[in-house]
Design a protein around this motif. Sequence first.
Motif: not given
Length: 229
Positions: A92-109
């Motif tokens: 659940i935690g990993v999926l949530k963060e992967l989905l948030w990558i689309f709004f990331s300002s750190t290129f996923g880092v």
Amino acid sequence: MKEQQIENAADGVEEELNTAVQKRTAKQVFAEYFTATRIAYIAIFTALSYALRFLEFSLLPGTPIAFLKLDFSNIFPLLGGFALGPVAGIVIGVLKELLWIFFSSTFGVGEIANIIVMLPFVLIPTIAYKYRKGIKSVLLFTSIGCVAQVIWSFPVNWLLNFPVFVGFNWKFGMSFFMGNYVWGWVMLFNLIKAVAIAVIVLLIYKSVSQLIKLTNEKFTKKSKKKKEN
């Protein structure tokens, strides 16, 4: 010579059989764990966790870390870990963060750092819960998980997050983190965040876990009826 060849062939067949058994066992374990009910709850918890990610706000305005935002999205990884198992909580935690990558300002880092920091917070209490149930055990191991997250957040922020926040400049970012007690503010931020999330989870866990249990029982009964028919 022929006996040796036969022996080698037999060994090869045995290895292939062992490999096949291992693969079949792994598939069975995966299928048994990720049941339709568990997958459905993982999807629901991931969606709710993702939605909470949007409700972020500055926790310590007027400090050197005013740019760090607090959100309650880790409620559902921890809740899912208690109700569905540690693996489900991490998924659940990993999926949530992967989905948030689309709004990331750190290129996923930043999202990778969030996953790393989340691991002890979710795994310690939920794994312990499998072996020692009861409110005292839950409180004890959740507290340990909070402390572990705060400690673990130190190297993650020092070596990864802050260098990224200042434009992927590792030398300046690491120096900024260690100067003017910034690291202390960061530790305080993570402590408040971990404790707040843990308290909310402990307050709502019983009602949610009961719902999951009832749903799982209904699904199991339906599956048995289908098999009998």
